[in-house]
Design a protein around this motif. Sequence first.
Motif, PDB file in Angstrom:
ATOM      1  N   SER A   1       0.808  -1.219   0.000  1.00 46.15           N
ATOM      2  CA  SER A   1       0.000   0.000   0.000  1.00 46.15           C
ATOM      3  C   SER A   1       0.844   1.273   0.000  1.00 46.15           C
ATOM      4  O   SER A   1       0.285   2.372  -0.074  1.00 46.15           O
ATOM      5  N   GLU A   2       2.169   1.115   0.074  1.00 47.41           N
ATOM      6  CA  GLU A   2       3.091   2.238  -0.143  1.00 47.41           C
ATOM      7  C   GLU A   2       4.436   1.696  -0.581  1.00 47.41           C
ATOM      8  O   GLU A   2       4.949   0.734  -0.001  1.00 47.41           O
ATOM      9  N   ILE A   3       4.998   2.316  -1.590  1.00 41.80           N
ATOM     10  CA  ILE A   3       6.402   2.131  -1.968  1.00 41.80           C
ATOM     11  C   ILE A   3       6.716   3.224  -2.976  1.00 41.80           C
ATOM     12  O   ILE A   3       5.831   3.647  -3.731  1.00 41.80           O
ATOM     13  N   GLY A   4       7.932   3.733  -2.993  1.00 40.58           N
ATOM     14  CA  GLY A   4       8.260   4.790  -3.929  1.00 40.58           C
ATOM     15  C   GLY A   4       9.742   5.099  -3.946  1.00 40.58           C
ATOM     16  O   GLY A   4      10.514   4.593  -3.118  1.00 40.58           O
ATOM     17  N   TYR A   5      10.134   5.924  -4.907  1.00 38.50           N
ATOM     18  CA  TYR A   5      11.522   6.348  -5.087  1.00 38.50           C
ATOM     19  C   TYR A   5      11.541   7.861  -5.245  1.00 38.50           C
ATOM     20  O   TYR A   5      11.098   8.388  -6.276  1.00 38.50           O
ATOM     21  N   ALA A   6      12.020   8.563  -4.233  1.00 39.33           N
ATOM     22  CA  ALA A   6      12.028  10.020  -4.261  1.00 39.33           C
ATOM     23  C   ALA A   6      13.091  10.540  -5.225  1.00 39.33           C
ATOM     24  O   ALA A   6      14.182   9.966  -5.337  1.00 39.33           O
ATOM     25  N   THR A   7      12.793  11.652  -5.884  1.00 38.23           N
ATOM     26  CA  THR A   7      13.708  12.236  -6.865  1.00 38.23           C
ATOM     27  C   THR A   7      14.403  13.480  -6.308  1.00 38.23           C
ATOM     28  O   THR A   7      14.708  14.409  -7.060  1.00 38.23           O
ATOM     29  N   HIS A   8      14.641  13.502  -4.994  1.00 35.34           N
ATOM     30  CA  HIS A   8      15.329  14.645  -4.400  1.00 35.34           C
ATOM     31  C   HIS A   8      16.823  14.591  -4.705  1.00 35.34           C
ATOM     32  O   HIS A   8      17.368  13.547  -5.087  1.00 35.34           O
ATOM     33  N   LEU A   9      17.482  15.717  -4.524  1.00 39.10           N
ATOM     34  CA  LEU A   9      18.930  15.798  -4.675  1.00 39.10           C
ATOM     35  C   LEU A   9      19.593  15.439  -3.348  1.00 39.10           C
ATOM     36  O   LEU A   9      19.179  15.913  -2.299  1.00 39.10           O
ATOM     37  N   GLY A  10      20.587  14.580  -3.400  1.00 33.03           N
ATOM     38  CA  GLY A  10      21.290  14.214  -2.178  1.00 33.03           C
ATOM     39  C   GLY A  10      21.172  12.739  -1.873  1.00 33.03           C
ATOM     40  O   GLY A  10      20.653  11.949  -2.672  1.00 33.03           O
ATOM     41  N   PRO A  11      21.663  12.319  -0.698  1.00 32.95           N
ATOM     42  CA  PRO A  11      21.671  10.902  -0.332  1.00 32.95           C
ATOM     43  C   PRO A  11      20.284  10.273  -0.425  1.00 32.95           C
ATOM     44  O   PRO A  11      19.306  10.826   0.062  1.00 32.95           O
ATOM     45  N   GLY A  12      20.210   9.107  -1.055  1.00 26.44           N
ATOM     46  CA  GLY A  12      18.952   8.392  -1.183  1.00 26.44           C
ATOM     47  C   GLY A  12      18.091   8.837  -2.345  1.00 26.44           C
ATOM     48  O   GLY A  12      17.059   8.229  -2.608  1.00 26.44           O
ATOM     49  N   GLY A  13      18.501   9.902  -3.039  1.00 26.03           N
ATOM     50  CA  GLY A  13      17.694  10.414  -4.129  1.00 26.03           C
ATOM     51  C   GLY A  13      17.913   9.655  -5.427  1.00 26.03           C
ATOM     52  O   GLY A  13      18.960   9.024  -5.631  1.00 26.03           O
ATOM     53  N   SER A  14      16.916   9.715  -6.303  1.00 28.09           N
ATOM     54  CA  SER A  14      16.983   9.073  -7.610  1.00 28.09           C
ATOM     55  C   SER A  14      16.755  10.119  -8.692  1.00 28.09           C
ATOM     56  O   SER A  14      16.043  11.100  -8.470  1.00 28.09           O
ATOM     57  N   SER A  15      17.322   9.892  -9.856  1.00 23.44           N
ATOM     58  CA  SER A  15      16.947  10.709 -11.002  1.00 23.44           C
ATOM     59  C   SER A  15      15.519  10.347 -11.402  1.00 23.44           C
ATOM     60  O   SER A  15      14.999   9.289 -11.022  1.00 23.44           O
ATOM     61  N   GLU A  16      14.878  11.203 -12.175  1.00 17.97           N
ATOM     62  CA  GLU A  16      13.543  10.866 -12.659  1.00 17.97           C
ATOM     63  C   GLU A  16      13.580   9.581 -13.490  1.00 17.97           C
ATOM     64  O   GLU A  16      12.674   8.751 -13.401  1.00 17.97           O
ATOM     65  N   TRP A  17      14.626   9.421 -14.294  1.00 16.96           N
ATOM     66  CA  TRP A  17      14.730   8.214 -15.127  1.00 16.96           C
ATOM     67  C   TRP A  17      14.822   6.965 -14.256  1.00 16.96           C
ATOM     68  O   TRP A  17      14.146   5.969 -14.502  1.00 16.96           O
ATOM     69  N   TRP A  18      15.659   7.012 -13.224  1.00 17.26           N
ATOM     70  CA  TRP A  18      15.818   5.845 -12.342  1.00 17.26           C
ATOM     71  C   TRP A  18      14.531   5.581 -11.569  1.00 17.26           C
ATOM     72  O   TRP A  18      14.122   4.426 -11.416  1.00 17.26           O
ATOM     73  N   SER A  19      13.888   6.627 -11.089  1.00 19.25           N
ATOM     74  CA  SER A  19      12.622   6.448 -10.381  1.00 19.25           C
ATOM     75  C   SER A  19      11.591   5.792 -11.284  1.00 19.25           C
ATOM     76  O   SER A  19      10.841   4.895 -10.854  1.00 19.25           O
ATOM     77  N   ALA A  20      11.536   6.209 -12.542  1.00 17.49           N
ATOM     78  CA  ALA A  20      10.588   5.615 -13.485  1.00 17.49           C
ATOM     79  C   ALA A  20      10.912   4.152 -13.745  1.00 17.49           C
ATOM     80  O   ALA A  20      10.016   3.294 -13.784  1.00 17.49           O
ATOM     81  N   ALA A  21      12.190   3.856 -13.925  1.00 15.03           N
ATOM     82  CA  ALA A  21      12.584   2.462 -14.156  1.00 15.03           C
ATOM     83  C   ALA A  21      12.247   1.598 -12.950  1.00 15.03           C
ATOM     84  O   ALA A  21      11.737   0.473 -13.090  1.00 15.03           O
ATOM     85  N   MET A  22      12.504   2.118 -11.748  1.00 17.03           N
ATOM     86  CA  MET A  22      12.226   1.340 -10.544  1.00 17.03           C
ATOM     87  C   MET A  22      10.718   1.170 -10.332  1.00 17.03           C
ATOM     88  O   MET A  22      10.264   0.127  -9.860  1.00 17.03           O
TER      89      MET A  22
END
Length: 402
Positions: A235-256
Amino acid sequence: MGAKVQLDPSPFGMGIYPCHRTSGETTLRALGLARDAGIKWTRDELGWGGIQPERGVWKWEAFDRAIRLTREHGIHTLGLLCYSAPWAATHRTAEGKPSVVSLPDLSAWKEYVFRTVERYRETIHVWQMWNEPNISGFWQPKPNPREYAKLLVAGAEAARAADPTCWIVGCNTSMVDLAFDRVVFEEGGWDSTDIIGVHPYRYPHAPEHTDMLGELRNLAALAYEFGAVKPIWISEIGYATHLGPGGSSEWWSAAMLMRVYLTCWASGLVQKVFWYDYRDDGTEPTYNESNFGILHHDWSPKMPYHGFKAMAHALEGFSPEGRVDLGEGPYVVKFVRGDEVRYAAWTVGKNMRMPVPAPADQVTVIRAWDAPLQAEARNGWVSVALDAAPVFLVDSRRWTTS
């Protein structure tokens, strides 16, 4: 107990929160974009404090509108029942204020659950009892599975009294927390749970590299100890696209995003995934909580929106038949609908071009952010360039962009 209502089988959920995070025209905008992307389910928070701000005072108008519009857009709702209304809280913070993330007065909790489920029983058929009770941010003064079990049992009793056909989503832990779930089940929560909810975050790492499916198998094994492998919903999972530790690029977030849905769905362990979040909560570029959305805060699409749309449009109505074993590098999953076959393919290592099973002699290769490509198969195989973002292989004669 009555027979359970049959649920729409689509796995494609999202945390849109029309009741909680939109109003007026933004509700229509949110739901229109969601419908266009192929989102079939939303998780929505029907917060106790908003519905019943004072004892004996019930405010339904905003919730009625949001839930009606959600249904009109062809989207089903997972109703989240939480948190304590301030007047019903039994614990106070260090500053002396009522803690809304603590065990509430259970008689008041049961009335809120009963009235809410009864009001929306024709529209909402699945109810989540609380959110992440295994972490201190959502259960104070500290997480307590025995206390949560009391709330779950009381809530399930009230919900089933209002609608004997409804489904109850129990546990809803942050990450896979077998120790917490075990105590909840032992303390009566097992019989009060129809679906096991879980939030197995692992950003920014890929699901295949973090043994997410192994953890979910352990959760299924725990359920089996108590008598049955009940449905599991993320009921929750995601990949944040923030800058810095733990962040993903938009492309990586979309792939994940695509890989989480595809691997979980194909595993047979998970019925539905609800991505968090739909729209960025804010605009601070270095703050993770402001950047989980598949839409920017201004409602413009991010790359994960296009990834979700490509996946949902390619596979809605299909059923997974499992992974095709092509060795360590590529990951290929087969989907079927009647006599039609489609494939999703990506790599968990280096980019490569390689032959993969073809659904037909003439193949359309769907990439989330590129124009579809046409390819000719030879002897049941087609050569495709693969990277970390899944592509979808469909029979060209049966593909439409509508």
